[in-house]
Design a protein around this motif. Sequence first.
Motif, PDB file in Angstrom:
ATOM      1  N   TYR A   7      31.209 -24.045 -10.685  1.00  0.00           N
ATOM      2  CA  TYR A   7      31.829 -22.949 -11.435  1.00  0.00           C
ATOM      3  C   TYR A   7      31.460 -23.106 -12.907  1.00  0.00           C
ATOM      4  CZ  TYR A   7      35.407 -19.861 -13.350  1.00  0.00           C
ATOM      5  OH  TYR A   7      36.073 -18.871 -14.030  1.00  0.00           O
ATOM      6  N   THR A   8      30.971 -22.011 -13.518  1.00  0.00           N
ATOM      7  CA  THR A   8      30.549 -22.060 -14.925  1.00  0.00           C
ATOM      8  C   THR A   8      31.621 -21.398 -15.791  1.00  0.00           C
ATOM      9  OG1 THR A   8      28.218 -21.981 -14.267  1.00  0.00           O
ATOM     10  CG2 THR A   8      28.757 -21.397 -16.549  1.00  0.00           C
ATOM     11  N   TRP A   9      32.014 -22.138 -16.865  1.00  0.00           N
ATOM     12  CA  TRP A   9      33.064 -21.639 -17.777  1.00  0.00           C
ATOM     13  C   TRP A   9      32.699 -22.067 -19.200  1.00  0.00           C
ATOM     14  CZ3 TRP A   9      37.277 -24.484 -20.264  1.00  0.00           C
ATOM     15  CH2 TRP A   9      38.275 -23.659 -20.822  1.00  0.00           C
ATOM     16  N   ASN A  10      32.543 -21.057 -20.055  1.00  0.00           N
ATOM     17  CA  ASN A  10      32.171 -21.325 -21.455  1.00  0.00           C
ATOM     18  C   ASN A  10      30.907 -22.175 -21.557  1.00  0.00           C
ATOM     19  OD1 ASN A  10      34.311 -19.847 -22.528  1.00  0.00           O
ATOM     20  ND2 ASN A  10      35.701 -21.618 -22.453  1.00  0.00           N
ATOM     21  N   GLY A  11      29.966 -21.923 -20.587  1.00  0.00           N
ATOM     22  CA  GLY A  11      28.701 -22.649 -20.640  1.00  0.00           C
ATOM     23  C   GLY A  11      28.756 -24.016 -20.020  1.00  0.00           C
ATOM     24  N   ASN A  12      29.935 -24.390 -19.532  1.00  0.00           N
ATOM     25  CA  ASN A  12      30.078 -25.692 -18.866  1.00  0.00           C
ATOM     26  C   ASN A  12      30.125 -25.468 -17.358  1.00  0.00           C
ATOM     27  OD1 ASN A  12      30.432 -27.284 -21.350  1.00  0.00           O
ATOM     28  ND2 ASN A  12      32.371 -26.142 -21.514  1.00  0.00           N
ATOM     29  N   THR A  13      29.620 -26.437 -16.597  1.00  0.00           N
ATOM     30  CA  THR A  13      29.580 -26.332 -15.141  1.00  0.00           C
ATOM     31  C   THR A  13      30.534 -27.349 -14.534  1.00  0.00           C
ATOM     32  OG1 THR A  13      27.276 -25.606 -15.189  1.00  0.00           O
ATOM     33  CG2 THR A  13      28.084 -26.482 -13.110  1.00  0.00           C
ATOM     34  N   LEU A  36      41.256 -25.024 -18.963  1.00  0.00           N
ATOM     35  CA  LEU A  36      40.959 -24.359 -17.690  1.00  0.00           C
ATOM     36  C   LEU A  36      41.587 -25.149 -16.553  1.00  0.00           C
ATOM     37  CD1 LEU A  36      39.380 -22.415 -15.755  1.00  0.00           C
ATOM     38  CD2 LEU A  36      37.499 -24.080 -15.856  1.00  0.00           C
ATOM     39  N   THR A  37      42.421 -24.485 -15.797  1.00  0.00           N
ATOM     40  CA  THR A  37      42.907 -25.081 -14.542  1.00  0.00           C
ATOM     41  C   THR A  37      42.100 -24.443 -13.412  1.00  0.00           C
ATOM     42  OG1 THR A  37      45.113 -25.410 -15.457  1.00  0.00           O
ATOM     43  CG2 THR A  37      44.891 -25.444 -13.042  1.00  0.00           C
ATOM     44  N   LEU A  38      41.221 -25.227 -12.817  1.00  0.00           N
ATOM     45  CA  LEU A  38      40.324 -24.724 -11.772  1.00  0.00           C
ATOM     46  C   LEU A  38      40.872 -25.114 -10.406  1.00  0.00           C
ATOM     47  CD1 LEU A  38      37.684 -23.333 -10.955  1.00  0.00           C
ATOM     48  CD2 LEU A  38      36.536 -25.548 -11.200  1.00  0.00           C
TER      49      LEU A  38
END
Length: 227
Positions: A7-13, A36-38
């Motif tokens: 999952y990619t969030w703010n450019g982080n994986t 982020l709570t993933l």
Amino acid sequence: CNNQLPYTWNGNTYNAAGTYKDTLTSAAGCDSIVTLTLTVKATLTGAQTATVCSNKLPYLWNGNSYNAAGTYKDTLISASGCDSIVTLTLNVNPTKTGAQTITICNNQLPYTWNGNTYNAAGTYKDTLTSAAGCDSIVTLTLNVNPVVTGSQTATVCANQLPYTWNGNTYNAAGTYKDTLISASGCDSIVTLTLNVNPTKTGAQTITICNNQLPYSWNGNTYNAAGT
């Protein structure tokens, strides 16, 4: 869903569920810490076993058609909207076959087999249900030995009566039937035509002189008058 990782969030994986922080720059030019709570919903799995008879193929499962035994997978959507992988183990019971040969005598017709009646020799098929609940196709070869017939003519003299034939005694001319057992074990009907020649009679009168005695007639010797 699990199959949506990474999952990619703010450019982080991210490759797993968890709580992640990232520092961005706010509109005011200051640090902006976001968390982020993933949550990752697992792929659901399930299994099903089905056993069918071969004559019920193809087998339909989840809209798919299968023509042979085997293990098959299908991907559905679970209530949570994620993949749900289900496995089908399909067993196929074969159609059983069998054969039987029966030989009977003609006078034993009609012949009953598995509730069916047959009036002549031939090859017949019937479909039964096997122990597994499937079709069992059996074949009957029915042989029919014919009734054997025969005839005999006998001519005897009247003084030879009674006449014995196959253990039966007859006292007069005529046509007689008897039922024997043939080599194949079936009825053998034989007919006797019995002819009886009658005893012939005749008379002769001879007159001789006394000094011609003894008198010979048909090889017999007579010493006195008489019949």
